[in-house]
Design a protein around this motif. Structure first.
Motif, PDB file in Angstrom:
ATOM      1  N   GLN A 117      10.215   8.987  -7.874  1.00  0.00           N
ATOM      2  CA  GLN A 117       9.102   8.156  -7.429  1.00  0.00           C
ATOM      3  C   GLN A 117       9.095   8.054  -5.914  1.00  0.00           C
ATOM      4  O   GLN A 117      10.141   7.940  -5.271  1.00  0.00           O
ATOM      5  CB  GLN A 117       9.212   6.764  -8.042  1.00  0.00           C
ATOM      6  CG  GLN A 117       8.066   5.834  -7.670  1.00  0.00           C
ATOM      7  CD  GLN A 117       8.133   4.528  -8.435  1.00  0.00           C
ATOM      8  OE1 GLN A 117       8.480   4.501  -9.612  1.00  0.00           O
ATOM      9  NE2 GLN A 117       7.821   3.430  -7.751  1.00  0.00           N
ATOM     10  N   LEU A 118       7.892   8.104  -5.341  1.00  0.00           N
ATOM     11  CA  LEU A 118       7.727   7.984  -3.896  1.00  0.00           C
ATOM     12  C   LEU A 118       6.668   6.923  -3.631  1.00  0.00           C
ATOM     13  O   LEU A 118       5.646   6.872  -4.326  1.00  0.00           O
ATOM     14  CB  LEU A 118       7.275   9.322  -3.290  1.00  0.00           C
ATOM     15  CG  LEU A 118       8.225  10.516  -3.467  1.00  0.00           C
ATOM     16  CD1 LEU A 118       7.504  11.813  -3.135  1.00  0.00           C
ATOM     17  CD2 LEU A 118       9.443  10.348  -2.565  1.00  0.00           C
ATOM     18  N   SER A 119       6.906   6.083  -2.641  1.00  0.00           N
ATOM     19  CA  SER A 119       5.958   5.024  -2.317  1.00  0.00           C
ATOM     20  C   SER A 119       5.579   5.091  -0.841  1.00  0.00           C
ATOM     21  O   SER A 119       6.442   5.253   0.026  1.00  0.00           O
ATOM     22  CB  SER A 119       6.551   3.652  -2.632  1.00  0.00           C
ATOM     23  OG  SER A 119       6.773   3.510  -4.017  1.00  0.00           O
ATOM     24  N   PHE A 120       4.263   4.982  -0.599  1.00  0.00           N
ATOM     25  CA  PHE A 120       3.734   4.973   0.760  1.00  0.00           C
ATOM     26  C   PHE A 120       2.746   3.818   0.843  1.00  0.00           C
ATOM     27  O   PHE A 120       1.550   3.981   0.590  1.00  0.00           O
ATOM     28  CB  PHE A 120       3.036   6.302   1.071  1.00  0.00           C
ATOM     29  CG  PHE A 120       3.947   7.492   0.995  1.00  0.00           C
ATOM     30  CD1 PHE A 120       4.592   7.967   2.120  1.00  0.00           C
ATOM     31  CD2 PHE A 120       4.183   8.110  -0.230  1.00  0.00           C
ATOM     32  CE1 PHE A 120       5.444   9.056   2.042  1.00  0.00           C
ATOM     33  CE2 PHE A 120       5.023   9.201  -0.320  1.00  0.00           C
ATOM     34  CZ  PHE A 120       5.664   9.665   0.818  1.00  0.00           C
ATOM     35  N   GLY A 121       3.246   2.641   1.148  1.00  0.00           N
ATOM     36  CA  GLY A 121       2.392   1.466   1.145  1.00  0.00           C
ATOM     37  C   GLY A 121       1.861   1.217  -0.257  1.00  0.00           C
ATOM     38  O   GLY A 121       2.632   1.074  -1.210  1.00  0.00           O
ATOM     39  N   ASP A 122       0.535   1.206  -0.408  1.00  0.00           N
ATOM     40  CA  ASP A 122      -0.066   0.968  -1.728  1.00  0.00           C
ATOM     41  C   ASP A 122      -0.172   2.238  -2.561  1.00  0.00           C
ATOM     42  O   ASP A 122      -0.666   2.212  -3.687  1.00  0.00           O
ATOM     43  CB  ASP A 122      -1.452   0.343  -1.569  1.00  0.00           C
ATOM     44  CG  ASP A 122      -2.431   1.260  -0.838  1.00  0.00           C
ATOM     45  OD1 ASP A 122      -1.992   2.282  -0.266  1.00  0.00           O
ATOM     46  OD2 ASP A 122      -3.642   0.957  -0.840  1.00  0.00           O
ATOM     47  N   LEU A 123       0.310   3.363  -2.016  1.00  0.00           N
ATOM     48  CA  LEU A 123       0.226   4.652  -2.712  1.00  0.00           C
ATOM     49  C   LEU A 123       1.565   4.984  -3.359  1.00  0.00           C
ATOM     50  O   LEU A 123       2.606   4.985  -2.705  1.00  0.00           O
ATOM     51  CB  LEU A 123      -0.158   5.750  -1.724  1.00  0.00           C
ATOM     52  CG  LEU A 123      -0.446   7.135  -2.303  1.00  0.00           C
ATOM     53  CD1 LEU A 123      -1.665   7.094  -3.216  1.00  0.00           C
ATOM     54  CD2 LEU A 123      -0.667   8.132  -1.167  1.00  0.00           C
ATOM     55  N   VAL A 152      -0.207   9.559  -9.975  1.00  0.00           N
ATOM     56  CA  VAL A 152      -0.472   8.989  -8.653  1.00  0.00           C
ATOM     57  C   VAL A 152      -1.218   7.676  -8.866  1.00  0.00           C
ATOM     58  O   VAL A 152      -2.161   7.611  -9.663  1.00  0.00           O
ATOM     59  CB  VAL A 152      -1.327   9.930  -7.776  1.00  0.00           C
ATOM     60  CG1 VAL A 152      -1.597   9.289  -6.415  1.00  0.00           C
ATOM     61  CG2 VAL A 152      -0.630  11.268  -7.594  1.00  0.00           C
ATOM     62  N   ARG A 153      -0.788   6.644  -8.163  1.00  0.00           N
ATOM     63  CA  ARG A 153      -1.451   5.343  -8.263  1.00  0.00           C
ATOM     64  C   ARG A 153      -1.727   4.800  -6.868  1.00  0.00           C
ATOM     65  O   ARG A 153      -0.941   5.005  -5.949  1.00  0.00           O
ATOM     66  CB  ARG A 153      -0.580   4.337  -9.020  1.00  0.00           C
ATOM     67  CG  ARG A 153      -0.207   4.743 -10.438  1.00  0.00           C
ATOM     68  CD  ARG A 153       0.553   3.622 -11.141  1.00  0.00           C
ATOM     69  NE  ARG A 153       1.005   4.022 -12.477  1.00  0.00           N
ATOM     70  CZ  ARG A 153       2.212   4.529 -12.724  1.00  0.00           C
ATOM     71  NH1 ARG A 153       3.085   4.674 -11.730  1.00  0.00           N
ATOM     72  NH2 ARG A 153       2.535   4.883 -13.952  1.00  0.00           N
ATOM     73  N   ARG A 154      -2.851   4.097  -6.751  1.00  0.00           N
ATOM     74  CA  ARG A 154      -3.145   3.360  -5.519  1.00  0.00           C
ATOM     75  C   ARG A 154      -3.432   1.925  -5.899  1.00  0.00           C
ATOM     76  O   ARG A 154      -4.301   1.658  -6.724  1.00  0.00           O
ATOM     77  CB  ARG A 154      -4.334   3.964  -4.767  1.00  0.00           C
ATOM     78  CG  ARG A 154      -4.618   3.229  -3.447  1.00  0.00           C
ATOM     79  CD  ARG A 154      -5.574   4.001  -2.568  1.00  0.00           C
ATOM     80  NE  ARG A 154      -6.877   4.146  -3.176  1.00  0.00           N
ATOM     81  CZ  ARG A 154      -7.829   3.213  -3.143  1.00  0.00           C
ATOM     82  NH1 ARG A 154      -7.609   2.061  -2.528  1.00  0.00           N
ATOM     83  NH2 ARG A 154      -8.997   3.445  -3.712  1.00  0.00           N
ATOM     84  N   ALA A 155      -2.666   1.016  -5.311  1.00  0.00           N
ATOM     85  CA  ALA A 155      -2.780  -0.414  -5.633  1.00  0.00           C
ATOM     86  C   ALA A 155      -2.639  -0.641  -7.132  1.00  0.00           C
ATOM     87  O   ALA A 155      -3.316  -1.489  -7.713  1.00  0.00           O
ATOM     88  CB  ALA A 155      -4.106  -0.959  -5.120  1.00  0.00           C
ATOM     89  N   GLY A 156      -1.772   0.151  -7.756  1.00  0.00           N
ATOM     90  CA  GLY A 156      -1.479  -0.026  -9.172  1.00  0.00           C
ATOM     91  C   GLY A 156      -2.420   0.679 -10.121  1.00  0.00           C
ATOM     92  O   GLY A 156      -2.160   0.722 -11.332  1.00  0.00           O
ATOM     93  N   ALA A 157      -3.501   1.242  -9.625  1.00  0.00           N
ATOM     94  CA  ALA A 157      -4.484   1.916 -10.480  1.00  0.00           C
ATOM     95  C   ALA A 157      -4.238   3.426 -10.466  1.00  0.00           C
ATOM     96  O   ALA A 157      -4.039   4.022  -9.394  1.00  0.00           O
ATOM     97  CB  ALA A 157      -5.891   1.616 -10.007  1.00  0.00           C
TER      98      ALA A 157
END
Length: 226
Positions: free
Chosen positions: A129-135, A144-149
């Motif tokens: 898993q990789l996280s870039f702010g809300d991504l 791939v999720r942005r802000a959980g979606a």
């Protein structure tokens, strides 16, 4: 089951030559002489790669590409006779993964299709898993999720994002991305990268016009940041 390719071409002579060349490679080829027929064939049979001539009578190749892309992320290779116009960019914006210009050599067409097939396979296992702010990116799961979606990306868009995410903050040149994502070196085209970056931004950025994550480094390339 072997690889099945759908060739959409209204010129019977070209269509026959393409079919014979691809069958020599051991692939199964379905043919369609119009956009409408292509969509019928696509709906009826599983397809691994779609080869679409842009200048079709009636429903043109751009419309066919958009229709297929709405239903599937199957790799799409467009064919154009005018590489120095907006056709290439418009075709890529319609959802194609790559293009080839008429007249083309059988070896070039085969190389492009093989590259598409390689990219269509799941990416190799790596970081969970990789996280870039809300991504959030989960390479092993293709998520791939942005802000959980959840965000739906094509296979090429997903591989491009994962490549940028492999070394956060590193600037990747267009040439490096062509080699790593498309598998091309000397016959690659930087427009492939630019158009796919624009498409990627429309999906992963809250404001694609002011990207926060997929950032352009003028004169050098692109990088991914939090």
């Amino acid at each position: 089951m072997g690889t099945r390719i759908l060739s959409v071409e209204d010129d019977e002579r070209i269509r026959t030559a393409v079919r014979m060349g691809l069958e020599d490679e051991g692939w199964t080829v379905d043919e369609a002489a119009s956009g409408e027929a292509a969509l019928e064939v696509f709906a009826e049979r599983p397809t691994d790669v779609v080869l679409i001539d842009l200048m079709l009578p009636g429903m043109d190749g751009f419309a066919v590409c958009r229709a297929i892309r709405r239903a599937s992320d199957v790799p799409i290779l467009i064919v154009t006779a005018r590489a120095d116009t907006h056709d290439v960019v418009a075709g890529l914006e319609a959802g194609a993964d790559d293009y080839v210009t008429k007249p083309f050599q059988p070896k070039e067409l085969s190389a492009r299709i093989r590259a598409l097939l390689r990219r269509a396979r799941p990416a190799a296992a790596g970081t969970s898993q990789l996280s870039f702010g809300d991504l959030e990116i989960v390479p092993d799961e293709g998520v791939v999720r942005r802000a959980g979606a959840d965000i739906h990306l094509t296979k090429t868009e997903f591989r491009l994002l994962c490549e940028l995410a492999s070394v956060p903050g590193r600037v990747f040149s267009r040439e490096q991305l062509l080699e790593r994502v498309w598998g091309y070196d000397y016959f690659g085209d930087g427009r492939l990268v630019d158009v796919h970056v624009r498409r990627l931004r429309t999906k992963v950025e809250a404001d694609p016009a002011a990207p926060r994550h997929v950032v352009t480094v003028r004169g050098l390339g692109y990088k991914l940041q939090a």
